[in-house]
Design an enzyme around this catalytic site. Structure first.
Site, short mmCIF file in Angstrom:
data_model
loop_
_atom_site.label_atom_id
_atom_site.label_comp_id
_atom_site.label_asym_id
_atom_site.label_seq_id
_atom_site.Cartn_x
_atom_site.Cartn_y
_atom_site.Cartn_z
N ASP A 12 35.84 42.10 27.38
CA ASP A 12 36.13 43.42 28.31
C ASP A 12 35.62 44.49 27.63
O ASP A 12 35.93 44.93 26.63
CB ASP A 12 37.70 43.43 28.16
CG ASP A 12 38.44 42.40 29.17
OD1 ASP A 12 38.06 42.09 30.12
OD2 ASP A 12 39.60 41.92 28.48
N ASP A 131 42.34 39.61 40.07
CA ASP A 131 43.50 40.28 39.39
C ASP A 131 44.77 39.97 40.37
O ASP A 131 45.00 40.94 41.27
CB ASP A 131 43.15 41.57 39.04
CG ASP A 131 42.07 41.59 38.05
OD1 ASP A 131 41.56 40.53 37.46
OD2 ASP A 131 41.48 42.58 37.87
#
Length: 253
Positions: A12, A131
């Protein structure tokens, strides 16, 4: 014969650095993405995934440079996601060395984007990043979120997974927002439910804490497992995960 299961470290990235938090919050600096990608490749990673978690226009140049430098360092497939809004974005990322492209918010806002990318580059290029959080507002009990889990959409996660694959998404990155960074294990129910509606490969993401957490995700229907914090902290290596999978009778590369 089934394909070997892939083990995928996830980086990330924010402002050119690898970060990690819990439930997508309280991000901490974990290091240089190019160095980490190289390190994980040496450990035996089957792929590397970059997710630009703060993909704003002014950081785009940073991302292209980072992708180019990483692609020169590693010899496994590289998936890049975050801020991809158009076919031109995909074209440019592929031209600097990405192999697959993750799409999320832009595809939710305009589902036709998936069709356009698939038509130009092929289904194998598109990884739909989901997500997902549990919610009573969705018929399936799972709802799609955006903005790192902070914003709930009105999309039922299973309906969206099915629609996206029908439009041309070649792979689904199924990330549990509830489990993210908790190290309590993958959301196996979520993986199972997505498996029931999608015929494309599934990457399980969110919640890995120990090597023993990975085989159950494959048992629930995942074709690949993705993790971040357990690798960045040095708690586990890619080899540890592959060994646990092998011991559970799962074929790995």
């Amino acid at each position: 014969m089934s394909l070997a299961v892939r083990v995928i470290p996830c980086l990330d990235v924010a402002a050119g650095r690898v970060v990690k938090g819990v439930n997508f919050r309280d991000l901490r600096d974990m290091g240089d993405p190019v160095e980490l990608a190289h390190h994980y490749t040496e450990q035996g990673a089957d792929e590397i995934t970059f997710l630009d978690v703060t993909a704003t226009v002014d950081e785009r140049a940073t991302t292209y440079d980072m992708v180019r430098r990483t692609a020169e360092e590693i010899f496994v497939p590289l998936t890049v996601g975050g801020g991809v809004r158009s076919v031109d974005d995909v074209d440019r990322l592929l031209s600097v060395g990405a192999d697959k492209i993750g799409v999320n918010s832009a595809a939710i806002a305009r589902p036709g984007l998936i069709d356009e990318i698939a038509a130009k580059f092929g289904n194998q290029v598109i990884v739909l990043s989901l997500d997902i959080t549990r919610s009573p507002d969705a018929a399936s009990g799972f709802i799609v979120t955006t903005h790192g889990g902070r914003t709930q959409t009105s999309l039922d996660a299973l309906e969206w997974a099915k629609e996206a694959t029908e439009r041309g998404a070649g792979e689904l990155l199924v990330n549990s927002i509830d489990a993210d960074g908790t190290r309590d294990g993958f959301d196996l129910e979520l993986v199972r439910k997505v498996r029931e509606v999608a015929a494309v490969p599934i990457i399980a993401s969110g919640g890995a804490g120990e090597a023993e957490d990975f085989p159950p995700a494959i048992g629930a229907g995942a074709d690949a497992v993705l993790a971040a914090s357990v690798f960045h902290s040095g708690h586990l290596t890619v080899g540890d995960v592959k060994q646990a999978l092998k011991q559970a009778g799962v074929e790995v590369r």
